[in-house]
Design an enzyme around this catalytic site. Structure first.
Site, PDB file in Angstrom:
ATOM      1  N   CYS A 321      22.943 -17.270  59.619  1.00  0.00           N
ATOM      2  CA  CYS A 321      23.377 -17.696  58.292  1.00  0.00           C
ATOM      3  C   CYS A 321      22.268 -17.507  57.270  1.00  0.00           C
ATOM      4  O   CYS A 321      22.428 -17.859  56.099  1.00  0.00           O
ATOM      5  CB  CYS A 321      23.843 -19.151  58.310  1.00  0.00           C
ATOM      6  SG  CYS A 321      22.548 -20.320  58.807  1.00  0.00           S
ATOM      7  N   GLU A 355      26.087 -13.883  55.703  1.00  0.00           N
ATOM      8  CA  GLU A 355      26.078 -14.129  57.149  1.00  0.00           C
ATOM      9  C   GLU A 355      25.907 -12.775  57.834  1.00  0.00           C
ATOM     10  O   GLU A 355      26.634 -11.821  57.535  1.00  0.00           O
ATOM     11  CB  GLU A 355      27.394 -14.783  57.573  1.00  0.00           C
ATOM     12  CG  GLU A 355      27.379 -15.343  58.981  1.00  0.00           C
ATOM     13  CD  GLU A 355      27.128 -16.843  59.017  1.00  0.00           C
ATOM     14  OE1 GLU A 355      27.130 -17.411  60.115  1.00  0.00           O
ATOM     15  OE2 GLU A 355      26.931 -17.442  57.938  1.00  0.00           O
TER      16      GLU A 355
END
Length: 364
Positions: A321, A355
């Site tokens: 992330c 991401e």
């Protein structure tokens, strides 16, 4: 958040900019062609949080707009799921005339699903009593039985029925059932989460041996990846997530996944023989033949000890992330492994967040 940026007409332009940034970031590692998985341009977030503003008899949701540097009243929220947008005004209208439910309410959290379930958490600057429970039961009785309420105050959590939703994600047409606990981590963008699972399954097809997974959460990836391996050994520290993972394993009738409740750092010590752990009693770590490791760490990335341990596996599947910390880890991992797949999952449209997914294979 910059509310003015929430314009579906600009979505593709913003996504293109992210793609160029991602390519530039990973170019030093001889990255392969970037695989791009876009989001829906609206109603993509399964979770949303709103502050509550009291103005006399009026009651509104507010957000902080970074561009205006001011609180902004919101009645609908484009990123939030259609289900959340449906219940936002209904909740406000139900709370306004009720002095018990609205008194010292300061925040509302929504957790929704693609499967149609919704948990609404009401956060208060006061302790909740029997009168609150009676009032919320009365409201609950008037609403759809797939909507559940939780009350929260300092050191207090009131759950009338359940504190979770049951989600169904489809991976290459196969439904997977996931119990998602309120206030525990879940992927915020449901449709992109499905694409992430499909990518991970594709990246590990024709695998040999077992899979080791760190930071497994509620088993989100573990269950879908189990089809590609003889066994899956997964670790997670948070107790609610471990309990949800155990439920999800049983619900999906999967018999080759084992979840251990421990941190990645502790597991690294265990696998290296640094320390013994009672929670591993009955688990023969040496009996696993793990050639592939899957990691989905927090924003800080892998710590140095785990980084070194991960290098011992032929293939590393890494979901991040935070591409910045992934790049830091790659400085070490690229000494032993080459980058063979690179993906951008647009979990957070209209923001700078990206991401990333990478598959690393040992340099022969």
């Amino acid at each position: 958040m910059d509310l003015a940026a929430l314009d579906p007409r600009q979505y593709q332009t913003q996504l293109d900019e992210k793609c160029e940034r991602m390519r530039a970031l990973f170019a030093p590692f001889n990255a392969p062609e970037l695989e791009v998985f876009p989001s829906e341009p609206e109603h993509y977030r399964m979770r949303a949080e709103f502050r509550v503003w009291h103005d006399g008899d009026d009651l509104n949701y507010i957000m902080f707009d970074q561009t205006q540097q001011a609180k902004v009243e919101v009645t609908q929220y484009l990123p939030a799921s259609a289900l959340i947008n449906e219940y936002m005004p209904r909740l406000i209208e139900a709370l306004k005339p009720d002095p018990v439910l609205r008194r010292k309410l300061f925040q509302v959290d929504f957790l929704s699903t693609l499967s149609g379930e919704l948990v609404i958490s009401l956060l208060y600057h006061r302790q909740l009593d029997d009168a609150w429970c009676d009032a919320i039961r009365e409201l609950r009785a008037r609403w759809d039985n797939k909507v559940h309420f939780i009350g929260r105050a300092r050191k207090q959590k009131v759950t009338l029925e359940q504190d979770y939703v049951d989600e169904v994600l489809h991976v290459h047409g196969q439904p997977y059932h996931y119990r998602q606990i309120e206030n525990a981590f879940t992927q915020p963008n449901g449709k992109v989460a499905e694409k992430m699972l499909e990518w991970a399954v594709d990246a590990t097809r024709n695998s040999d041996g077992d899979l080791l997974e760190l930071y497994c959460g509620n088993g989100n990836f573990s269950l879908a990846l189990a089809q590609n391996f003889e066994r899956v050994l997964a670790t997670e520290l948070a107790k609610p997530s471990v309990e949800a993972a155990q439920y999800n394993i049983a619900k999906n009738n999967i018999d080759n996944v084992t979840i251990l409740r421990m941190s990645a750092e502790d597991f690294t010590d265990a696998i290296n023989g640094v320390r013994e752990f009672r929670r591993l009693k009955g688990i023969d770590l040496s009996g696993y033949r793990c050639n592939t490791i899957f990691v989905d760490p927090p924003r800080a990335g892998l710590d140095p000890a785990t980084e070194k341990m991960v290098q011992g596996y032929d293939r590393i599947l890494y979901i991040s992330c935070n591409p910045e910390t992934l790049l830091e880890n790659l400085k070490t991992l690229s000494q032993t492994h080459k980058l063979s797949r690179l993906a951008l999952f647009d979990q957070f449209p209209y923001t700078h967040h990206m991401e990333a997914g990478v598959l690393l294979e040992r340099i022969k």
